[in-house]
Motif scaffolding. Structure first.
Motif, PDB file in Angstrom:
ATOM      1  N   ARG A   1      -4.750   4.387  -7.262  1.00  0.00           N
ATOM      2  CA  ARG A   1      -3.880   5.558  -7.342  1.00  0.00           C
ATOM      3  C   ARG A   1      -2.876   5.438  -8.482  1.00  0.00           C
ATOM      4  NH1 ARG A   1      -2.540   5.511  -2.281  1.00  0.00           N
ATOM      5  NH2 ARG A   1      -0.446   4.610  -2.365  1.00  0.00           N
TER       6      ARG A   1
ATOM      7  N   LYS B   1      -6.765   1.341  -2.494  1.00  0.00           N
ATOM      8  CA  LYS B   1      -6.490   2.747  -2.792  1.00  0.00           C
ATOM      9  C   LYS B   1      -5.166   2.901  -3.533  1.00  0.00           C
ATOM     10  CE  LYS B   1      -9.196   4.550   1.078  1.00  0.00           C
ATOM     11  NZ  LYS B   1      -9.169   5.141   2.444  1.00  0.00           N
ATOM     12  N   ALA B   2      -4.163   2.113  -3.143  1.00  0.00           N
ATOM     13  CA  ALA B   2      -2.862   2.175  -3.824  1.00  0.00           C
ATOM     14  C   ALA B   2      -2.985   1.728  -5.278  1.00  0.00           C
ATOM     15  CB  ALA B   2      -1.842   1.318  -3.083  1.00  0.00           C
TER      16      ALA B   2
ATOM     17  N   GLU C   1      -8.759  -3.597   6.759  1.00  0.00           N
ATOM     18  CA  GLU C   1      -8.158  -2.257   6.675  1.00  0.00           C
ATOM     19  C   GLU C   1      -6.936  -2.260   5.754  1.00  0.00           C
ATOM     20  OE1 GLU C   1     -10.727  -2.432  10.184  1.00  0.00           O
ATOM     21  OE2 GLU C   1      -9.131  -3.750   9.455  1.00  0.00           O
ATOM     22  N   ILE C   2      -6.155  -3.336   5.789  1.00  0.00           N
ATOM     23  CA  ILE C   2      -5.001  -3.442   4.891  1.00  0.00           C
ATOM     24  C   ILE C   2      -5.482  -3.596   3.450  1.00  0.00           C
ATOM     25  CG2 ILE C   2      -3.072  -4.930   4.216  1.00  0.00           C
ATOM     26  CD1 ILE C   2      -2.556  -5.449   7.169  1.00  0.00           C
TER      27      ILE C   2
ATOM     28  N   SER D   1       5.412  -2.239  -4.958  1.00  0.00           N
ATOM     29  CA  SER D   1       4.462  -1.128  -4.907  1.00  0.00           C
ATOM     30  C   SER D   1       3.676  -1.007  -6.209  1.00  0.00           C
ATOM     31  CB  SER D   1       5.203   0.186  -4.652  1.00  0.00           C
ATOM     32  OG  SER D   1       5.968   0.541  -5.801  1.00  0.00           O
TER      33      SER D   1
ATOM     34  N   ASN E   1      -8.140  -2.391   2.212  1.00  0.00           N
ATOM     35  CA  ASN E   1      -8.592  -1.061   1.805  1.00  0.00           C
ATOM     36  C   ASN E   1      -7.426  -0.178   1.372  1.00  0.00           C
ATOM     37  OD1 ASN E   1      -9.329   1.979   3.218  1.00  0.00           O
ATOM     38  ND2 ASN E   1     -10.762   1.109   1.737  1.00  0.00           N
ATOM     39  N   ARG E   2      -6.338  -0.209   2.111  1.00  0.00           N
ATOM     40  CA  ARG E   2      -5.162   0.599   1.741  1.00  0.00           C
ATOM     41  C   ARG E   2      -4.567   0.116   0.419  1.00  0.00           C
ATOM     42  NH1 ARG E   2      -1.309   1.455   6.907  1.00  0.00           N
ATOM     43  NH2 ARG E   2      -0.416   3.006   5.480  1.00  0.00           N
ATOM     44  N   LYS E   3      -4.593  -1.191   0.203  1.00  0.00           N
ATOM     45  CA  LYS E   3      -4.075  -1.731  -1.056  1.00  0.00           C
ATOM     46  C   LYS E   3      -4.993  -1.369  -2.223  1.00  0.00           C
ATOM     47  CE  LYS E   3      -1.282  -5.534   0.726  1.00  0.00           C
ATOM     48  NZ  LYS E   3      -0.902  -6.949   0.565  1.00  0.00           N
TER      49      LYS E   3
ATOM     50  N   GLU F   1      -3.811 -10.434   6.539  1.00  0.00           N
ATOM     51  CA  GLU F   1      -4.300  -9.204   5.920  1.00  0.00           C
ATOM     52  C   GLU F   1      -5.745  -8.966   6.342  1.00  0.00           C
ATOM     53  OE1 GLU F   1      -3.674  -8.725   1.761  1.00  0.00           O
ATOM     54  OE2 GLU F   1      -1.499  -8.884   1.941  1.00  0.00           O
TER      55      GLU F   1
ATOM     56  N   TYR G   1       0.794  -1.228   0.000  1.00  0.00           N
ATOM     57  CA  TYR G   1       0.000   0.000   0.000  1.00  0.00           C
ATOM     58  C   TYR G   1       0.828   1.281   0.000  1.00  0.00           C
ATOM     59  CZ  TYR G   1       0.602  -1.044   5.011  1.00  0.00           C
ATOM     60  OH  TYR G   1       1.113  -1.374   6.235  1.00  0.00           O
ATOM     61  N   GLU G   2       2.138   1.193   0.256  1.00  0.00           N
ATOM     62  CA  GLU G   2       2.988   2.381   0.167  1.00  0.00           C
ATOM     63  C   GLU G   2       3.661   2.430  -1.207  1.00  0.00           C
ATOM     64  OE1 GLU G   2       2.961   4.706   2.217  1.00  0.00           O
ATOM     65  OE2 GLU G   2       2.333   3.879   4.146  1.00  0.00           O
TER      66      GLU G   2
END
Length: 258
Positions: free
Chosen positions: A124, A120-121, A113-114, A86, A116-118, A110, A75-76
């Protein structure tokens, strides 16, 4: 809520190779698939090999109608995250990425919440995520399947401004066991998923968004699944490693879309 069935949703067959094939094996597998797969133009075909093969397979698929996906992402965008990949690293290699697969949830802890971050990544970086949801055997037998999946969807899709994604329903109790859910059961769960998506996004988005079935998909059960109105395709595991089986699944999906 009863959603209108949108007949124009495209058929999608995605092959998840999981942790199988070294580079030479991946090349051989693609070479055994690509020409015949490319001729099938009524199905979106996606291959998801291990990370190490993405660059080479991208070359092999150049100029074909076959799309490429990754099996996961972090997610970063960059940083001191040894061993992670990434979205920015993947965006020039593939078009799709699997997020929240049941094996990632089970073996690598996982949580939603993880996921969800993935999600969004992925969005993005212009990748189309295939978000996996599903219940395990205990949840299925206790009658909590819908509440489990509702939570996975609501948290996993929280804060997303785009519905440019797919959802794969995985009855976890069917993965790798040879016990596929019946078409009737899968339809019930996937219609529920579509109603949830309508509440999270819009009814239009829910009608347009492809929902795939994943769980011991094979040439013998694919038509049963695709005969159901809310099942738009499949996320195929073991059968995607065998060219003959995978081609059979895609060909049958093409016939079902006519």
């Amino acid at each position: 809520m009863v959603l209108e069935i949108m007949s124009q949703r495209i058929r999608v067959i995605a092959g998840n190779w999981k942790m199988n094939t070294v580079l030479d094996e991946a090349v051989e597998l693609v070479n055994g698939l690509r020409y015949e797969l490319d001729e099938i133009d009524t199905v979106e075909k996606i291959i998801c090999p291990p990370f190490i093969s993405l660059a080479k397979i991208k070359e092999l698929l150049q100029g074909t109608s076959i799309r490429l996906g990754a099996q996961d992402l972090f997610y970063e965008d960059k940083g001191a995250y040894t061993g992670e990949i990434s979205g920015s690293m993947l965006s020039d290699l593939c078009q799709y990425v699997i997020v929240g697969h049941s094996e990632r949830r089970a073996y690598f802890n996982e949580v939603d919440e993880i996921v969800n971050r993935k999600m969004k990544a992925a969005l993005r970086h212009g990748l189309k995520p295939i978000m996996c949801v599903g219940e395990n055997l205990k949840q299925n037998e206790s009658g909590t399947s819908e509440s489990v999946i509702s939570e996975q969807l609501r948290v996993g899709l929280s804060g997303l401004t785009s519905s440019n994604l797919m959802v794969a329903y995985e009855p976890v109790w069917a993965i790798g066991t040879g016990k596929a859910a019946t078409g009737t059961y899968a339809q019930k769960m996937m219609a529920f998923i579509r109603r949830q998506i309508a509440e999270i996004f819009t009814e239009t988005a829910a009608n347009e968004l492809p929902i795939l079935y994943g769980g011991s998909v094979n040439p013998e059960n694919i038509l049963e699944m695709l005969a159901e109105p809310d099942i738009d395709g499949a996320l195929v595991g073991g059968a995607s490693l065998k060219p003959g089986l995978f081609l059979s699944i895609v060909r049958q999906a093409a016939k079902s879309s006519c």
